[in-house]
Design an enzyme around this catalytic site. Structure first.
Site, PDB file in Angstrom:
ATOM      1  N   SER A   9      32.130  43.127  41.587  1.00 23.98           N
ATOM      2  CA  SER A   9      31.285  44.148  40.564  1.00 23.98           C
ATOM      3  C   SER A   9      31.959  45.432  40.198  1.00 23.98           C
ATOM      4  O   SER A   9      33.214  45.764  40.906  1.00 23.98           O
ATOM      5  CB  SER A   9      30.388  44.464  41.533  1.00 23.98           C
ATOM      6  OG  SER A   9      30.551  45.311  42.873  1.00 23.98           O
ATOM      7  N   THR A  46      32.633  48.212  42.928  1.00 27.62           N
ATOM      8  CA  THR A  46      33.808  47.834  43.963  1.00 27.62           C
ATOM      9  C   THR A  46      35.352  47.860  43.449  1.00 27.62           C
ATOM     10  O   THR A  46      36.193  48.441  44.047  1.00 27.62           O
ATOM     11  CB  THR A  46      33.541  46.308  44.591  1.00 27.62           C
ATOM     12  OG1 THR A  46      32.332  46.393  45.096  1.00 27.62           O
ATOM     13  CG2 THR A  46      34.547  45.969  45.552  1.00 27.62           C
ATOM     14  N   ALA A  47      35.513  47.590  42.135  1.00 29.64           N
ATOM     15  CA  ALA A  47      36.452  47.649  41.134  1.00 29.64           C
ATOM     16  C   ALA A  47      37.137  49.223  41.420  1.00 29.64           C
ATOM     17  O   ALA A  47      38.109  49.354  41.571  1.00 29.64           O
ATOM     18  CB  ALA A  47      36.492  47.127  39.806  1.00 29.64           C
ATOM     19  N   GLU A  97      43.856  36.898  33.366  1.00 31.56           N
ATOM     20  CA  GLU A  97      44.672  35.737  34.027  1.00 31.56           C
ATOM     21  C   GLU A  97      44.516  34.463  33.186  1.00 31.56           C
ATOM     22  O   GLU A  97      43.556  34.479  32.218  1.00 31.56           O
ATOM     23  CB  GLU A  97      44.214  35.674  35.438  1.00 31.56           C
ATOM     24  CG  GLU A  97      44.458  37.080  36.260  1.00 31.56           C
ATOM     25  CD  GLU A  97      44.108  36.919  37.647  1.00 31.56           C
ATOM     26  OE1 GLU A  97      44.420  35.752  38.314  1.00 31.56           O
ATOM     27  OE2 GLU A  97      43.720  37.913  38.371  1.00 31.56           O
ATOM     28  N   CYS A 128      28.656  35.284  35.977  1.00 28.13           N
ATOM     29  CA  CYS A 128      29.354  36.401  35.268  1.00 28.13           C
ATOM     30  C   CYS A 128      29.402  36.344  33.786  1.00 28.13           C
ATOM     31  O   CYS A 128      29.031  37.159  33.103  1.00 28.13           O
ATOM     32  CB  CYS A 128      30.765  36.811  35.672  1.00 28.13           C
ATOM     33  SG  CYS A 128      31.845  35.659  35.626  1.00 28.13           S
ATOM     34  N   ASN A 162      29.513  33.900  44.188  1.00 25.42           N
ATOM     35  CA  ASN A 162      29.006  32.921  43.500  1.00 25.42           C
ATOM     36  C   ASN A 162      29.550  31.799  43.015  1.00 25.42           C
ATOM     37  O   ASN A 162      28.881  30.671  42.538  1.00 25.42           O
ATOM     38  CB  ASN A 162      28.574  33.694  42.192  1.00 25.42           C
ATOM     39  CG  ASN A 162      29.610  34.283  41.143  1.00 25.42           C
ATOM     40  OD1 ASN A 162      30.719  34.631  41.754  1.00 25.42           O
ATOM     41  ND2 ASN A 162      29.597  33.963  39.935  1.00 25.42           N
ATOM     42  N   GLU A 220      38.344  40.936  37.569  1.00 22.78           N
ATOM     43  CA  GLU A 220      37.494  40.282  36.768  1.00 22.78           C
ATOM     44  C   GLU A 220      36.045  40.615  37.123  1.00 22.78           C
ATOM     45  O   GLU A 220      35.731  40.422  38.448  1.00 22.78           O
ATOM     46  CB  GLU A 220      37.669  38.722  36.935  1.00 22.78           C
ATOM     47  CG  GLU A 220      39.048  38.289  36.381  1.00 22.78           C
ATOM     48  CD  GLU A 220      39.338  36.936  36.792  1.00 22.78           C
ATOM     49  OE1 GLU A 220      38.752  36.203  37.480  1.00 22.78           O
ATOM     50  OE2 GLU A 220      40.538  36.583  36.360  1.00 22.78           O
TER      51      GLU A 220
HETATM   52  P1  NAD Z   1      31.144  42.884  44.941  1.00 26.88           P
HETATM   53  O1  NAD Z   1      31.865  43.636  44.395  1.00 26.88           O
HETATM   54  O2  NAD Z   1      30.099  43.508  46.145  1.00 26.88           O
HETATM   55  O3  NAD Z   1      32.090  41.805  46.287  1.00 26.88           O
HETATM   56  C1  NAD Z   1      33.040  41.034  45.709  1.00 26.88           C
HETATM   57  C2  NAD Z   1      34.154  41.181  46.721  1.00 26.88           C
HETATM   58  O4  NAD Z   1      34.696  42.245  47.239  1.00 26.88           O
HETATM   59  C3  NAD Z   1      33.504  40.762  48.309  1.00 26.88           C
HETATM   60  O5  NAD Z   1      34.331  39.965  48.793  1.00 26.88           O
HETATM   61  C4  NAD Z   1      33.306  41.849  49.163  1.00 26.88           C
HETATM   62  O6  NAD Z   1      33.280  41.807  50.637  1.00 26.88           O
HETATM   63  C5  NAD Z   1      34.624  42.789  48.556  1.00 26.88           C
HETATM   64  N1  NAD Z   1      34.458  43.948  48.763  1.00 26.88           N
HETATM   65  C6  NAD Z   1      33.420  45.039  48.591  1.00 26.88           C
HETATM   66  N2  NAD Z   1      33.853  46.198  48.897  1.00 26.88           N
HETATM   67  C7  NAD Z   1      34.988  46.373  49.020  1.00 26.88           C
HETATM   68  C8  NAD Z   1      35.812  47.414  49.003  1.00 26.88           C
HETATM   69  N3  NAD Z   1      35.491  48.490  49.186  1.00 26.88           N
HETATM   70  N4  NAD Z   1      37.393  47.150  48.985  1.00 26.88           N
HETATM   71  C9  NAD Z   1      37.665  45.869  49.016  1.00 26.88           C
HETATM   72  N5  NAD Z   1      36.797  44.756  48.863  1.00 26.88           N
HETATM   73  C10 NAD Z   1      35.443  44.934  48.891  1.00 26.88           C
HETATM   74  O7  NAD Z   1      30.552  41.662  44.111  1.00 26.88           O
HETATM   75  P2  NAD Z   1      29.653  40.586  44.469  1.00 26.88           P
HETATM   76  O8  NAD Z   1      28.282  40.975  44.650  1.00 26.88           O
HETATM   77  O9  NAD Z   1      30.125  39.738  45.778  1.00 26.88           O
HETATM   78  O10 NAD Z   1      29.643  39.528  43.143  1.00 26.88           O
HETATM   79  C11 NAD Z   1      29.067  39.708  41.973  1.00 26.88           C
HETATM   80  C12 NAD Z   1      29.671  40.332  40.850  1.00 26.88           C
HETATM   81  O11 NAD Z   1      30.982  39.597  40.761  1.00 26.88           O
HETATM   82  C13 NAD Z   1      28.992  40.407  39.958  1.00 26.88           C
HETATM   83  O12 NAD Z   1      29.049  41.784  39.009  1.00 26.88           O
HETATM   84  C14 NAD Z   1      29.537  39.480  38.836  1.00 26.88           C
HETATM   85  O13 NAD Z   1      29.465  39.488  37.350  1.00 26.88           O
HETATM   86  C15 NAD Z   1      30.971  39.646  39.243  1.00 26.88           C
HETATM   87  N6  NAD Z   1      31.822  38.383  38.969  1.00 26.88           N
HETATM   88  C16 NAD Z   1      32.830  38.472  38.056  1.00 26.88           C
HETATM   89  C17 NAD Z   1      33.401  37.281  37.370  1.00 26.88           C
HETATM   90  C18 NAD Z   1      34.591  37.333  36.351  1.00 26.88           C
HETATM   91  O14 NAD Z   1      35.430  36.385  36.191  1.00 26.88           O
HETATM   92  N7  NAD Z   1      34.350  38.318  35.577  1.00 26.88           N
HETATM   93  C19 NAD Z   1      33.217  35.990  38.178  1.00 26.88           C
HETATM   94  C20 NAD Z   1      32.243  35.975  39.146  1.00 26.88           C
HETATM   95  C21 NAD Z   1      31.638  37.168  39.455  1.00 26.88           C
END
Ligand code: NAD
Length: 516
Positions: free
Chosen positions: A259, A262-263, A490, A313, A182, A280
């Site tokens: 997301s 994933t975390a 951070e 986010c 995003n 984050e």
């Molecule tokens: P996502 O978790 O699907 O992917 C994020 C990243 O993680 C991508 O690079 C993806 O390839 C990688 N990934 C996916 N599975 C993985 C794994 N098993 N191991 C390691 N890496 C992996 O999230 P998204 O759909 O790309 O992003 C949207 C999410 O991000 C939303 O929930 C949004 O709120 C959040 N977000 C949070 C902040 C913040 O600062 N809090 C900022 C921007 C976006």
């Protein structure tokens, strides 16, 4: 909504079915290397665990932009080894020299800001004018801020029974940085800058839907003189290249923005080697509008939540209004929504562009459909922008939603807001609704009463609270979320605390050799 303008193709000269098989893609007129950047070299994929490339599409019109090298286990390992091998020399590089190099990278970002903005817009569909005027300058500022902060990093020595305690920030080792789509380069640079300033080396894995500006950034950093292996970029899918990266035993820090599911996977993988993680994550933040608020300002704040087509986010997607001003607030809000222009994000007059990907639009629409089926009413929007087609989703406000419902509890990550009310004068109920999800990223408050602002702010569960404003973010401030919105903070010196191993050296007043 103002009438939409037609969306011209992103790559007019590109064939829709067969992008050229070279390692360079031309996107928005800018050549971009599509290979990984590992140990100071461009590498195509040679992984036995994944196909060689994947296709990156533009959200603007769905056109294929590039065939991107698709990393797997081998590329993940190669990048970590490169970062591990480059670490001792980079950690030993004097802070002033590390800071100088980060400023040189910032110079490079500024020099190529137009290219970066054009490519980022083609790749993630956010507004070109905001990439030009806001995002790319901020990327350079991220680098400069942490370079300068490094040189100011200090803790006063203190005494214990005549002994001196001296606190230092030691580089921790290779850091894996994983970013979402995003705000690709903004979020990457927000992690790269403090990690490199701290003396760590870096492996960046950009999101698979938006890999392009990370590749340009690798070129810029190289041209600025960053030594080989200090910054590595591997591309590909989370399951294929992300997982081996976060499970690698040579990694010492993981910073992840993305997301919650994933975390959880990353936390489980990193537990094997007890690697500290900074998370984050998502949000479902409230915007509280009290009857004493400036309702025009409150409506401005509400409409701002459609920025980046709702893919922020921090967005305050749950509007909670005091009952007696609901209709007045709604009137101001709808006035503004009718003036928004949705369309091509490269057009100066566009306010809302497309969402990132057809699969994501499907997901956004699924939330809205289920809410409408459950009795919600769409006061505005409520579906795709059929005049524009593709990934364009109408800015939507849903009323008649229950606190426990999916649309109120789950992050949609699209241009979809809900509106609820709380009884007049019932601050407790307002706070209960505001805090009533599993998230805790941010909270926004509109009120004309300073005492109320203080009282209510203190009760929010949130990493950031904005009073009569939104999205004012200073790099010195701690940034992160509570509950499912993240782990850790951070920003400012908190970034150095995360990326470093803090050390306390205690020196006795006695035992010194006599000289002369
Ligand atoms: P996502 O978790 O699907 O992917 C994020 C990243 O993680 C991508 O690079 C993806 O390839 C990688 N990934 C996916 N599975 C993985 C794994 N098993 N191991 C390691 N890496 C992996 O999230 P998204 O759909 O790309 O992003 C949207 C999410 O991000 C939303 O929930 C949004 O709120 C959040 N977000 C949070 C902040 C913040 O600062 N809090 C900022 C921007 C976006």
């Amino acid at each position: 909504m103002a009438p939409p303008a037609p969306v011209p193709p992103v790559n007019p000269s590109g064939s829709p079915h067969s992008p050229p098989p070279s390692h360079t893609a031309t996107v928005a007129g800018v050549p971009v290397d599509t290979r990984h950047w590992i140990g100071g070299e461009r590498l195509a994929s040679a992984s036995a665990t994944a196909p060689a490339t994947f296709t990156d599409h533009s959200p603007i019109d769905g056109a294929p932009l590039a065939e991107i090298a698709r990393g797997g286990v081998a590329e993940a390992r190669a990048a970590v080894v490169a970062a591990r091998d480059a670490f001792p020399a980079w950690a030993a590089t004097p802070p002033a020299e590390r800071a100088r190099l980060l400023h040189a990278v910032a110079d490079g970002v500024e020099a190529r800001a137009e290219d970066l903005a054009a490519v980022e817009t083609a790749d993630n569909g956010a507004l070109l004018r905001s990439h030009r005027r806001g995002v790319m300058p901020r990327v350079a500022h991220n680098l400069r801020y942490f370079a300068d902060r490094l040189l100011a990093l200090a803790h006063d020595d203190f005494e214990t029974r005549g002994h001196t305690n001296h606190v230092s920030w030691d580089p921790a080792g290779p850091a894996v940085l994983i970013t979402p789509w995003n705000a690709p380069l903004m979020l990457a640079s927000w992690k790269i800058a403090p990690a490199l300033a701290a003396g760590n080396t870096v492996v960046l894995k950009p999101a698979e839907w938006t890999p392009l500006t990370a590749s340009l950034f690798a070129d810029i950093a190289h041209e600025a003189g960053l030594p080989a292996g200090v910054l590595n970029v591997v591309q590909g899918y989370g399951a294929e290249v992300g997982e081996p990266l976060v499970a690698d035993p040579d990694v010492r820090r993981i910073s992840f923005t993305g997301s919650v599911p994933t975390a959880r996977r990353i936390a489980a993988a990193s537990a094997a080697h007890l690697v500290p993680c900074s998370f984050e994550l998502g949000g479902k933040s409230p915007l509280l509008v009290f009857a004493d608020a400036d309702l025009e300002l409150a409506a401005d704040l509400a409409v701002e939540q459609f920025d980046n087509a709702g893919q922020i986010c921090l967005a305050a997607t749950r509007i909670l209004v005091e009952e007696s001003v609901r209709d007045a607030f709604l009137g101001h809000f709808l006035d503004r929504v009718t003036k928004l222009t949705q369309g091509d994000p490269r057009d100066e007059t566009t306010d809302i562009g497309p969402n990132i990907h057809p699969r994501h639009v499907e997901r956004v629409d699924g939330f809205v459909r289920r809410a409408l089926d459950a009795g919600a009413k769409a006061v505005t929007g409520g579906g795709r922008n059929t005049a524009l087609g593709g990934n364009y989703y109408l800015p939507t406000l849903l009323t008649d939603v229950a606190q426990h419902s999916e649309i109120v509890q789950e992050e949609v990550f699209g241009p979809v807001l809900t509106l609820q009310t709380f009884p007049d004068g019932d601050e407790d109920e307002a706070v209960r609704l505001a805090n009533g999800t599993r998230f805790g990223l941010a909270a926004t408050l509109a009120t004309g009463d300073r005492e109320r602002a203080g009282r209510v702010s203190a009760r929010f569960v949130a990493g950031t609270v904005w009073v009569n404003c939104f999205f004012v973010r200073d790099l010195s401030a701690p940034f992160g979320g509570s509950r499912d919105s993240g782990i850790g903070r951070e920003g400012g010196d908190w970034s150095f605390d995360f990326y470093c191993d803090l050390k306390n050296t205690v020196t006795a007043p006695k035992g010194w050799a006599r000289h002369g």
